[in-house]
Design a protein around this motif. Structure first.
Motif, PDB file in Angstrom:
ATOM      1  N   ASP A  31     -18.145   6.587  -9.017  1.00 30.69           N
ATOM      2  CA  ASP A  31     -19.324   5.941  -8.448  1.00 30.69           C
ATOM      3  C   ASP A  31     -19.248   6.082  -6.933  1.00 30.69           C
ATOM      4  O   ASP A  31     -18.208   6.455  -6.367  1.00 30.69           O
ATOM      5  CB  ASP A  31     -19.388   4.464  -8.849  1.00 30.69           C
ATOM      6  CG  ASP A  31     -20.806   3.897  -8.783  1.00 30.69           C
ATOM      7  OD1 ASP A  31     -21.733   4.655  -8.427  1.00 30.69           O
ATOM      8  OD2 ASP A  31     -20.995   2.705  -9.093  1.00 30.69           O
ATOM      9  N   TYR A  39     -15.598   6.283  -5.287  1.00 26.77           N
ATOM     10  CA  TYR A  39     -14.575   5.711  -6.160  1.00 26.77           C
ATOM     11  C   TYR A  39     -14.452   6.596  -7.391  1.00 26.77           C
ATOM     12  O   TYR A  39     -15.456   6.964  -8.004  1.00 26.77           O
ATOM     13  CB  TYR A  39     -14.955   4.290  -6.580  1.00 26.77           C
ATOM     14  CG  TYR A  39     -15.236   3.380  -5.409  1.00 26.77           C
ATOM     15  CD1 TYR A  39     -14.274   2.505  -4.931  1.00 26.77           C
ATOM     16  CD2 TYR A  39     -16.475   3.413  -4.768  1.00 26.77           C
ATOM     17  CE1 TYR A  39     -14.531   1.672  -3.850  1.00 26.77           C
ATOM     18  CE2 TYR A  39     -16.742   2.595  -3.691  1.00 26.77           C
ATOM     19  CZ  TYR A  39     -15.774   1.728  -3.224  1.00 26.77           C
ATOM     20  OH  TYR A  39     -16.032   0.910  -2.146  1.00 26.77           O
ATOM     21  N   VAL A  41     -11.936   7.385 -11.014  1.00 22.49           N
ATOM     22  CA  VAL A  41     -10.805   7.185 -11.920  1.00 22.49           C
ATOM     23  C   VAL A  41     -10.473   8.542 -12.511  1.00 22.49           C
ATOM     24  O   VAL A  41     -11.350   9.213 -13.070  1.00 22.49           O
ATOM     25  CB  VAL A  41     -11.136   6.184 -13.043  1.00 22.49           C
ATOM     26  CG1 VAL A  41      -9.951   6.059 -14.005  1.00 22.49           C
ATOM     27  CG2 VAL A  41     -11.496   4.821 -12.457  1.00 22.49           C
ATOM     28  N   LEU A  47      -7.189   4.621 -10.071  1.00 21.17           N
ATOM     29  CA  LEU A  47      -8.430   4.314  -9.365  1.00 21.17           C
ATOM     30  C   LEU A  47      -8.246   4.716  -7.910  1.00 21.17           C
ATOM     31  O   LEU A  47      -7.333   4.235  -7.235  1.00 21.17           O
ATOM     32  CB  LEU A  47      -8.749   2.823  -9.474  1.00 21.17           C
ATOM     33  CG  LEU A  47      -9.891   2.313  -8.591  1.00 21.17           C
ATOM     34  CD1 LEU A  47     -11.216   2.981  -8.954  1.00 21.17           C
ATOM     35  CD2 LEU A  47      -9.999   0.793  -8.672  1.00 21.17           C
ATOM     36  N   LYS A  49     -10.101   5.524  -4.035  1.00 17.88           N
ATOM     37  CA  LYS A  49     -11.233   5.347  -3.126  1.00 17.88           C
ATOM     38  C   LYS A  49     -11.115   6.357  -1.994  1.00 17.88           C
ATOM     39  O   LYS A  49     -10.056   6.510  -1.396  1.00 17.88           O
ATOM     40  CB  LYS A  49     -11.254   3.928  -2.549  1.00 17.88           C
ATOM     41  CG  LYS A  49     -12.357   3.706  -1.508  1.00 17.88           C
ATOM     42  CD  LYS A  49     -12.287   2.285  -0.947  1.00 17.88           C
ATOM     43  CE  LYS A  49     -13.338   2.064   0.129  1.00 17.88           C
ATOM     44  NZ  LYS A  49     -13.285   0.679   0.683  1.00 17.88           N
ATOM     45  N   VAL A  68     -13.176   3.909 -19.506  1.00 16.31           N
ATOM     46  CA  VAL A  68     -13.536   3.096 -18.353  1.00 16.31           C
ATOM     47  C   VAL A  68     -14.912   3.455 -17.801  1.00 16.31           C
ATOM     48  O   VAL A  68     -15.321   4.608 -17.796  1.00 16.31           O
ATOM     49  CB  VAL A  68     -12.462   3.231 -17.248  1.00 16.31           C
ATOM     50  CG1 VAL A  68     -12.403   4.664 -16.710  1.00 16.31           C
ATOM     51  CG2 VAL A  68     -12.687   2.233 -16.126  1.00 16.31           C
ATOM     52  N   LEU A  70     -17.218   2.461 -14.200  1.00 15.03           N
ATOM     53  CA  LEU A  70     -16.978   2.026 -12.832  1.00 15.03           C
ATOM     54  C   LEU A  70     -18.308   1.679 -12.186  1.00 15.03           C
ATOM     55  O   LEU A  70     -19.260   2.450 -12.269  1.00 15.03           O
ATOM     56  CB  LEU A  70     -16.274   3.157 -12.076  1.00 15.03           C
ATOM     57  CG  LEU A  70     -15.972   3.026 -10.598  1.00 15.03           C
ATOM     58  CD1 LEU A  70     -15.128   1.797 -10.310  1.00 15.03           C
ATOM     59  CD2 LEU A  70     -15.227   4.276 -10.119  1.00 15.03           C
ATOM     60  N   ASP A  71     -18.394   0.499 -11.568  1.00 14.69           N
ATOM     61  CA  ASP A  71     -19.611   0.071 -10.886  1.00 14.69           C
ATOM     62  C   ASP A  71     -19.245  -0.387  -9.479  1.00 14.69           C
ATOM     63  O   ASP A  71     -18.584  -1.408  -9.297  1.00 14.69           O
ATOM     64  CB  ASP A  71     -20.292  -1.061 -11.653  1.00 14.69           C
ATOM     65  CG  ASP A  71     -21.691  -1.371 -11.121  1.00 14.69           C
ATOM     66  OD1 ASP A  71     -21.873  -1.362  -9.899  1.00 14.69           O
ATOM     67  OD2 ASP A  71     -22.603  -1.622 -11.944  1.00 14.69           O
ATOM     68  N   ALA A  72     -19.697   0.392  -8.483  1.00 16.56           N
ATOM     69  CA  ALA A  72     -19.398   0.093  -7.085  1.00 16.56           C
ATOM     70  C   ALA A  72     -20.650  -0.362  -6.342  1.00 16.56           C
ATOM     71  O   ALA A  72     -20.780  -0.155  -5.142  1.00 16.56           O
ATOM     72  CB  ALA A  72     -18.786   1.316  -6.397  1.00 16.56           C
ATOM     73  N   PRO A  78     -15.681  -3.601  -6.083  1.00 14.29           N
ATOM     74  CA  PRO A  78     -15.947  -2.692  -7.200  1.00 14.29           C
ATOM     75  C   PRO A  78     -15.429  -3.283  -8.508  1.00 14.29           C
ATOM     76  O   PRO A  78     -14.396  -3.951  -8.540  1.00 14.29           O
ATOM     77  CB  PRO A  78     -15.171  -1.425  -6.816  1.00 14.29           C
ATOM     78  CG  PRO A  78     -15.014  -1.510  -5.332  1.00 14.29           C
ATOM     79  CD  PRO A  78     -14.889  -2.959  -5.019  1.00 14.29           C
ATOM     80  N   LEU A  80     -14.558  -2.531 -12.766  1.00 17.01           N
ATOM     81  CA  LEU A  80     -14.271  -1.563 -13.808  1.00 17.01           C
ATOM     82  C   LEU A  80     -14.285  -2.283 -15.152  1.00 17.01           C
ATOM     83  O   LEU A  80     -13.795  -3.412 -15.263  1.00 17.01           O
ATOM     84  CB  LEU A  80     -12.914  -0.899 -13.618  1.00 17.01           C
ATOM     85  CG  LEU A  80     -12.707  -0.064 -12.354  1.00 17.01           C
ATOM     86  CD1 LEU A  80     -12.145  -0.939 -11.229  1.00 17.01           C
ATOM     87  CD2 LEU A  80     -11.759   1.091 -12.621  1.00 17.01           C
TER      88      LEU A  80
END
Length: 262
Positions: A31, A39, A41, A47, A49, A68, A70-72, A78, A80
């Motif tokens: 994301d 970000y 994974v 994870l 950045k 997983v 991922l929302d940033a 952030p 997960l």
């Protein structure tokens, strides 16, 4: 969020900046936030950045599960979600874990969708009940929609749920896109052939369809049937689009991660 209509208005041509990011390995989830921090994974469940100065920091999240998302959306924390374990992981902007809880421990759910709610809570679409549930940070369901679609009989990879404080959008088990207002009333249902939602722009959706990025009409009206007006958004980076937020686009090519700024 930057209005993409402004970006495409002048002469129909938008200069784009592209940066190759310092990352190698297979991407499992990714994301980008509103500031342009990326970000990722990777397949080892690290994870990572990559900030706007292209500095890289990584922490292992392998102990929390697999599958997983991922929302940033909020660069300060952030989130997960690990589909197989139901674990929610919240980090700070340096990827330090600030909270970890099981969303399945208190709820018998089959997660088919995940996303950060605009108020900081969590959306989970439950394929068992075909309802969208808002869950607080203690794991308690505090809001639930009516049944939104036919139940999903097959396991699927969980899809993003988008919430910008104006619209909530999710992908159903039937691969249609539901557009709802903040009271979770359905405004529209877009068929699979329209593509998948990649981002929200105020009252509009950005749809990714066969490699093309399309901006929809406004969904402010409560009417469920609207003319399918679509405006193509030009992009220069070629490859697998991983994430889109505002005027940032993250793309994976065969050899690199590319961040495009429109």
């Amino acid at each position: 969020m930057i209005n993409l209509l402004v970006l495409v208005s002048a002469l129909g041509i938008v200069p784009a900046k592209t940066d190759t990011l310092p990352f190698s390995g297979r991407v499992v989830a990714a994301d980008v936030d509103v500031k342009g921090n990326v970000y990722v994974v990777d397949s080892a469940y690290r994870l990572c950045k990559i900030n706007t100065q292209k500095n890289l920091i990584c922490n292992s999240v392998a102990q929390f599960g697999e599958g997983v998302l991922l929302d940033a959306d909020n660069p300060v924390e952030p989130m997960l979600f690990f589909q197989n374990s139901g674990m929610l992981l919240i980090t700070d902007n340096n990827l330090n874990t600030t909270a970890a809880l099981s969303l399945l421990a208190e709820n018998n759910i089959k997660p088919g969708g995940f996303g950060r709610a605009n108020d900081g809570m969590v959306w989970i679409f439950d394929d068992n009940s075909s309802t969208l549930k808002k869950i607080d940070r203690s794991g308690t369901v505090i809001m639930e929609s009516l049944v939104l679609c036919a139940k999903g009989n097959k396991n699927r990879r969980a899809q993003p749920v988008f919430d910008n404080g104006r619209l909530v959008v999710l992908t159903t088990p039937q691969n249609t896109t539901l557009v709802m207002n903040m009271n979770l009333n359905i405004l529209a249902e877009l068929p699979e052939k329209e593509g998948v939602c990649a981002d929200l722009n105020e009252d509009r959706l950005l749809l990714l369809n066969n490699g093309e990025l399309l901006l929809t009409e406004s969904f402010r009206s409560a009417k469920k049937k609207m003319p399918p007006v679509r405006r193509k958004i030009e992009t220069t980076a070629q490859g697998n689009m991983l994430a889109l937020r505002g005027n940032y686009q993250l793309t994976e090519t065969a050899s690199a991660l590319i961040l495009q700024t429109r």
